[in-house]
Design an enzyme around this catalytic site. Structure first.
Site, short mmCIF file in Angstrom:
data_model
loop_
_atom_site.label_atom_id
_atom_site.label_comp_id
_atom_site.label_asym_id
_atom_site.label_seq_id
_atom_site.Cartn_x
_atom_site.Cartn_y
_atom_site.Cartn_z
N HIS A 107 0.84 -1.20 0.00
CA HIS A 107 0.00 0.00 0.00
C HIS A 107 0.87 1.25 0.00
CE1 HIS A 107 -2.98 2.97 1.26
NE2 HIS A 107 -3.89 2.11 0.84
N GLU A 159 0.54 4.12 1.25
CA GLU A 159 0.73 4.79 2.55
C GLU A 159 1.84 4.09 3.33
OE1 GLU A 159 -2.79 5.32 5.13
OE2 GLU A 159 -1.40 5.03 6.80
N CYS A 219 -6.66 5.76 11.84
CA CYS A 219 -7.37 7.04 11.74
C CYS A 219 -8.75 6.89 12.38
CB CYS A 219 -7.49 7.40 10.27
SG CYS A 219 -8.65 8.69 9.95
N SER A 250 -9.57 0.47 -3.66
CA SER A 250 -9.50 1.22 -2.40
C SER A 250 -9.41 0.27 -1.20
CB SER A 250 -10.73 2.12 -2.26
OG SER A 250 -10.93 2.45 -0.92
S1 SF4 Z 1 -8.58 11.19 7.12
FE1 SF4 Z 1 -8.00 9.18 7.72
S2 SF4 Z 1 -8.70 7.86 6.11
FE2 SF4 Z 1 -8.72 9.92 5.32
S3 SF4 Z 1 -6.75 10.15 4.33
FE3 SF4 Z 1 -6.52 10.87 6.39
S4 SF4 Z 1 -5.82 9.11 7.50
FE4 SF4 Z 1 -6.61 8.38 5.59
#
Ligand code: SF4
Length: 697
Positions: free
Chosen positions: A125, A127, A191, A219
């Site tokens: 991924h 990220e 998150c 996604s």
């Molecule tokens: S808000 Fe959360 S889910 Fe959205 S891009 Fe940022 S870290 Fe990722």
């Protein structure tokens, strides 16, 4: 059909921020590129391309020059990407989500101190690639138990997570990691948006017949949402666009939830919603339109989407199939009535849907202008009619009244209609009721047939509001009755009462005695005036006798009983039973240097002083007596207040000698008494109380 849209559906803060930054950069009059897909959603990508924002996947493909701007997406990127872009002299628009940035800062600080970093996330991924880049050379990515096992020996590590990792995955791997390495820190970097989105998805999936998950197939967070929903609702669809939503698939479901990933635009969610509602009554003034993303249109899109969400909320409480609504009677005949429900056409109420009471002509009851509540049966019967039902509305309100009236304490009488596998079937107020076998008796009832046709009392323990089914318990009633009986029993007993009891069970510390439905404790110390080592020395299971209530504690459901309190104390009777001069028999129970204690009866010991044991002088008591010997002695003195009885064996032996000696020799024979000049009994100064066991008063 009821459609729920997840509150956390659609763009998250990070994605929205990245798209805004990309769109705003158009005004810079530069050639704009995003480094990788800014969002895993082909619709949005197409819209961005229309605005001149293109994608570059390889850093080598980035052209050089100050007229170029590169948008780093919300996933972030490793430091070498920034370096390469700076070397090319391009403008870097960093749209890394602040939540991801926070992880970069954390892992970079660890890397600067040569610490190891473990990242819980998907290896490929973007990220995770970005985080790993900032974490330096001592970084490892794990996403399974095998990954954890494959880790080299690490003394201590900072652990972080990809922001879209599920909480379950984090918990699982943290547990495994904790068995292998020491944590310098476990930084739970999931998150909160992701977590909330996943938690809401679970809730919706549990209550729905079907879940439609909208979002890009690439996604990661949408795929996770799909997995989560599928776990709780087998009928879960993952669609990327409206074309994938086949109406046949959603037909026959009463409750459908729409869940969407962080990269799904609101207009797509709305489009799916509208498709589902195609045959439903949408408010006539609903003028929401599908929009796209970008520039001025973006603002319009956002405004429209925002309006849409509000309107959507409203539409849930407006007119749709199954909804209850108030209307005004505009016409009533024997066969039907027409009701103005504020829709573009009046609704039709046929005689068959008129009343739960049976065959009633609408015109016999309704008058023009009456306000009535009806349920919307269908929005279009094929001829453009909206069909209504008063009967269902009545049934619903009857059911609602019933449900509102239910409380666990209430007792309902019902007749058992049928015995089925696992329980009994009955009806309460006409509603199907199931009494599980485990709820029939105080103990599990194997054969339920004896209940068939019987009228029994039950209380309601659960209601399936959708299916209008009740689960009831007869056991709860029986338990209550038992409780009531016990409470009455507790009131019956008070301190000092003498009652008959039966020993139910013995324990080392006493006996449990049933006194008519309640078990009281007869403590070992309250069984006998004597010191006993175990209750079985006096009482046995099944024995019945009178006991006295010593104490009650209804709160703690404890009652103490006494037996010895009803019996005389042994020493109270001693003066009558043991008179000076009496010859008594007893067992030697204790030997001390100055004599032997002889048990005359449980609780009463007498002392034979060493001088009174034999006719000769003894060096040791053991020269004449042994423990357990049965001896005969004469009572010399009785002092009940000191629990003292003095005995003499010598007196008896002397009497025997005197009786057997020839009369002529009487004066000439020398006795032990003469030889040893033994002290008289009265001169003995032993304090017996010090040696006799103390008995309870
Ligand atoms: S808000 Fe959360 S889910 Fe959205 S891009 Fe940022 S870290 Fe990722």
């Amino acid at each position: 059909l009821t459609i729920h849209i997840a509150k956390h559906a659609g763009f998250c803060f990070g994605v929205k921020n990245a798209i805004d930054m990309a769109l705003n950069s158009v005004a810079k009059n530069k050639r704009i590129f995003t480094y990788g897909n800014i969002i895993h959603n082909p619709h949005v990508i197409r819209d961005l391309e229309k605005k001149g924002i293109n994608i570059i996947f390889n850093i080598e493909d980035v052209p050089s020059g100050t007229d170029i701007a590169i948008v780093i997406r919300s996933h972030g990127a490793p430091p070498e990407v920034y370096d390469a872009l700076n070397n090319r002299g391009v403008e870097v628009i960093d749209a890394t989500c602040p939540y991801v940035k926070r992880i970069h800062t954390k892992v970079k600080a660890a890397a600067d101190e040569n610490k190891t970093v473990v990242i819980i996330g998907e290896k490929e991924h973007p990220e995770v690639t970005g985080i790993k880049g900032w974490a330096g050379v001592n970084a490892y990515v794990v996403y399974s138990a095998d990954d954890v096992l494959a880790l080299p020996d690490i003394k201590s590590a900072l652990v972080v997570a990809q922001t879209t990792t599920t909480k379950q995955k984090w918990d699982e791997l943290i547990l495994l990691l904790s068995q292998k390495i020491e944590f310098a820190e476990a930084f739970m970097s999931i998150c909160s948006t992701t977590e909330e989105r996943q938690e809401e998805a679970v809730e919706l999936a549990k209550m729905s017949d079907m879940v439609v998950v909208i979002g890009g197939k690439e996604s990661s967070n949408t795929r996770k949402l799909f997995d989560i929903c599928k776990k709780h609702c087998t009928s879960t669809l993952h669609i990327e666009n409206i074309e994938e939503l086949a109406i046949e698939k959603i037909k026959g479901n009463d409750i459908i939830s729409i869940v969407a990933g962080a990269s799904t635009p609101d207009w797509l969610i709305r489009e799916v919603y509208l498709r589902m509602s195609e045959n439903e009554m949408i408010p006539a003034d609903n003028n929401l339109e599908q929009s796209n993303i970008g520039g001025e249109e973006t603002n319009a899109v956002e405004a429209a989407n925002s309006d849409f969400m509000k309107e959507l909320e409203k539409s849930f409480v407006k007119i749709r199939r199954g909804q209850l609504i108030n209307g005004i009677v505009v016409q009533a005949t024997e066969d039907e009535a027409y009701i103005n429900i504020g829709y573009k056409t009046d609704g039709m109420l046929t005689k068959s849907e008129f009343s739960i009471e049976g065959n009633i002509n609408p015109s016999d009851v309704l008058h023009i202008g009456d306000e009535i509540e009806v349920e919307v049966l269908t929005l279009n019967d094929g001829q453009g009619n909206v069909l209504l039902s008063k009967k269902r509305s009545e049934a619903k309100s009857k059911w609602n009244d019933f449900v509102n009236d239910v409380d666990n304490e209430k007792v309902y009488s019902c007749k058992v209609n049928k015995v089925v596998k696992g329980g009994l079937l009955a009806k309460i107020n006409g509603y199907d009721t199931f009494i599980p076998a485990s709820q029939v008796g105080l103990r599990y009832v194997e054969d339920l047939t004896s209940f068939e046709g019987k009228e029994i009392n039950v209380s309601i323990i659960d209601i399936d509001k959708r299916q209008k089914r009740i689960v009831a318990s007869h056991k709860a009633i029986l338990i209550n009755e038992e409780k009531q009986k016990t409470a009455e029993l507790w009131e019956k007993f008070s301190k000092g009462d003498i009652i008959k009891g039966t020993v139910k069970r013995l324990a080392d510390f006493g006996a449990f005695v049933d006194i008519g439905g309640i078990d009281g404790l007869l403590h070992i110390r309250d069984i006998s005036w004597n010191n006993i080592k175990h209750p079985s020395e006096v009482v046995h299971e099944g024995d019945s006798f009178d006991v006295i209530v010593l104490n009650t504690d209804p709160e703690k459901k404890r009652i103490s009983l006494g037996l010895k309190q009803l019996l005389p104390k042994p020493w109270d009777l001693a003066p009558e039973k043991y008179l000076v001069g009496d010859i008594v028999e007893g067992k030697v129970v204790r030997i001390v240097p100055f004599g032997a204690f002889v048990e005359l009866e449980p609780g009463i010991d007498g002392l034979i002083h060493v001088s009174q044991i034999a006719t000769r002088r003894l060096e040791r008591v053991e020269d004449e007596l042994r423990l357990g010997d049965i001896v005969t002695a004469k009572v010399m003195e009785v002092v009940p207040s000191k629990r003292k009885i003095s005995l003499s064996r010598r007196e008896i032996l002397m009497d025997e000698q005197r009786a057997s000696a020839p009369k002529s020799d009487e004066k000439s024979r020398e006795t032990d008494d003469d030889r040893y000049e033994l002290p008289p009994v009265q001169e003995t100064t032993v304090t017996l109380g010090d040696f006799f066991p103390k008995s309870d008063e």
